[in-house]
Scaffold this motif. Sequence first.
Motif, short mmCIF file in Angstrom:
data_model
loop_
_atom_site.label_atom_id
_atom_site.label_comp_id
_atom_site.label_asym_id
_atom_site.label_seq_id
_atom_site.Cartn_x
_atom_site.Cartn_y
_atom_site.Cartn_z
N THR A 58 0.86 -1.18 0.00
CA THR A 58 0.00 0.00 0.00
C THR A 58 0.90 1.23 0.00
OG1 THR A 58 -1.62 -1.24 1.28
CG2 THR A 58 -1.89 1.13 1.22
N LYS A 59 0.70 2.09 -0.98
CA LYS A 59 1.65 3.19 -1.20
C LYS A 59 1.17 4.52 -0.63
CE LYS A 59 4.35 0.51 -3.54
NZ LYS A 59 5.24 -0.29 -2.68
N LYS A 60 2.16 5.33 -0.21
CA LYS A 60 1.86 6.70 0.21
C LYS A 60 2.24 7.62 -0.94
CE LYS A 60 2.52 8.20 4.48
NZ LYS A 60 3.14 8.73 5.72
N GLY A 61 1.25 8.21 -1.55
CA GLY A 61 1.49 9.15 -2.64
C GLY A 61 1.41 10.57 -2.11
N CYS A 62 0.18 11.06 -1.93
CA CYS A 62 -0.02 12.45 -1.51
C CYS A 62 -0.19 12.58 -0.01
CB CYS A 62 -1.24 13.01 -2.22
SG CYS A 62 -2.76 12.13 -1.75
N ASP A 63 -0.67 11.52 0.66
CA ASP A 63 -0.97 11.54 2.10
C ASP A 63 -2.08 12.53 2.44
OD1 ASP A 63 -0.58 10.36 4.54
OD2 ASP A 63 1.03 11.71 5.18
N ARG A 64 -2.91 12.87 1.46
CA ARG A 64 -4.01 13.80 1.75
C ARG A 64 -5.27 13.50 0.93
NH1 ARG A 64 -1.29 19.40 0.48
NH2 ARG A 64 0.23 18.44 1.86
N GLY A 65 -5.45 12.25 0.52
CA GLY A 65 -6.71 11.86 -0.10
C GLY A 65 -6.90 12.29 -1.54
N GLN A 66 -5.81 12.56 -2.24
CA GLN A 66 -5.97 13.05 -3.61
C GLN A 66 -5.57 12.06 -4.69
OE1 GLN A 66 -3.68 16.68 -3.49
NE2 GLN A 66 -5.38 17.85 -2.67
N CYS A 67 -4.73 11.07 -4.36
CA CYS A 67 -4.16 10.26 -5.45
C CYS A 67 -4.67 8.82 -5.51
CB CYS A 67 -2.64 10.25 -5.34
SG CYS A 67 -2.00 9.24 -3.98
N GLY A 68 -5.13 8.27 -4.40
CA GLY A 68 -5.66 6.91 -4.40
C GLY A 68 -4.61 5.81 -4.29
N ALA A 69 -3.32 6.17 -4.20
CA ALA A 69 -2.27 5.14 -4.12
C ALA A 69 -2.41 4.28 -2.86
CB ALA A 69 -0.89 5.80 -4.16
N CYS A 70 -3.07 4.82 -1.85
CA CYS A 70 -3.17 4.13 -0.56
C CYS A 70 -4.47 3.34 -0.41
CB CYS A 70 -3.08 5.17 0.55
SG CYS A 70 -4.50 6.29 0.51
N THR A 71 -5.20 3.13 -1.50
CA THR A 71 -6.52 2.49 -1.42
C THR A 71 -6.44 1.07 -0.86
OG1 THR A 71 -7.23 3.77 -3.35
CG2 THR A 71 -8.59 1.86 -2.74
N VAL A 79 -11.33 2.49 0.71
CA VAL A 79 -11.09 3.72 1.46
C VAL A 79 -9.67 4.19 1.15
CG1 VAL A 79 -12.58 3.01 3.38
CG2 VAL A 79 -10.13 2.59 3.54
N ASN A 80 -9.45 5.48 1.32
CA ASN A 80 -8.09 6.02 1.29
C ASN A 80 -7.51 5.79 2.68
OD1 ASN A 80 -8.17 6.95 -1.35
ND2 ASN A 80 -8.98 8.94 -0.77
N SER A 81 -6.53 4.92 2.78
CA SER A 81 -6.02 4.60 4.12
C SER A 81 -5.26 5.76 4.73
CB SER A 81 -5.16 3.33 4.08
OG SER A 81 -4.05 3.48 3.21
N CYS A 82 -4.84 6.74 3.92
CA CYS A 82 -4.16 7.92 4.49
C CYS A 82 -5.15 8.83 5.20
CB CYS A 82 -3.42 8.70 3.40
SG CYS A 82 -4.48 9.57 2.23
N LEU A 83 -6.44 8.68 4.91
CA LEU A 83 -7.46 9.51 5.56
C LEU A 83 -8.25 8.73 6.60
CD1 LEU A 83 -9.04 11.52 2.58
CD2 LEU A 83 -7.19 12.18 4.10
FE1 FES Z 1 -2.79 9.81 -1.90
FE2 FES Z 1 -3.80 8.51 0.23
S1 FES Z 1 -1.71 8.70 -0.32
S2 FES Z 1 -4.89 9.41 -1.43
#
Ligand code: FES
Length: 193
Positions: A58-71, A79-83
């Motif tokens: 599970t990847k950390k891209g933006c860490d703010r719910g914008q990219c979906g890498a953490c789905t 869910v976005n796991s960063c949020l």
């Molecule tokens: Fe980009 Fe969670 S890391 S939406």
Amino acid sequence: MGFGTFGADAAQAASAPPAAVSTVKIRFTLNGKAEELALDPRVTLLDALRERLHLTGTKKGCDRGQCGACTVLVDGRRVNSCLTLAATVDGAAVTTVEGLAQAKLAAVQAAFIERDAFQCGYCTPGQMMSCVALVDEAKHGMPSAVTADLRPNGPARLTDDEIRERMSGNICRCGCYVNIVAAVRDVAGGSRA
Ligand code: FES
């Protein structure tokens, strides 16, 4: 308060030991196995997965719910796991990309490889988790923002427009969208079931 007093207060705060952080204990199912963690209630599910449980798929891209890498999936829903605070998954079932492949590649993984649906691959775990979830959402008749007929009508038909809309929360910086849509179409259409 004079500047001298303020300076003394700031110096005292900096040297004071950090306030004790209380932890919460959570129990949940992770990729089919029982898991238990004691953690700071401010820790996100993404950080718990990566830093505490060493599931780095599970990847950390933006860490703010914008990219979906953490789905990831929580009780089958993406869910976005960063949020998502880790404490909120107490009692839930969490599935990460590591949970998709058991003895062999899951259909979605095979489809992404076959369709060459990635370049750098960083967003791919999140793309695949969204793909799995959207096929299930469509099967249960959940509409999207481009669904024309909102009357309950059985499973939703996953046209390319529907796939694009339902995958729109997952960003690919390499721009592999055409191939990603093809891979999702394969999975949705059952050719990779
Ligand atoms: Fe980009 Fe969670 S890391 S939406």
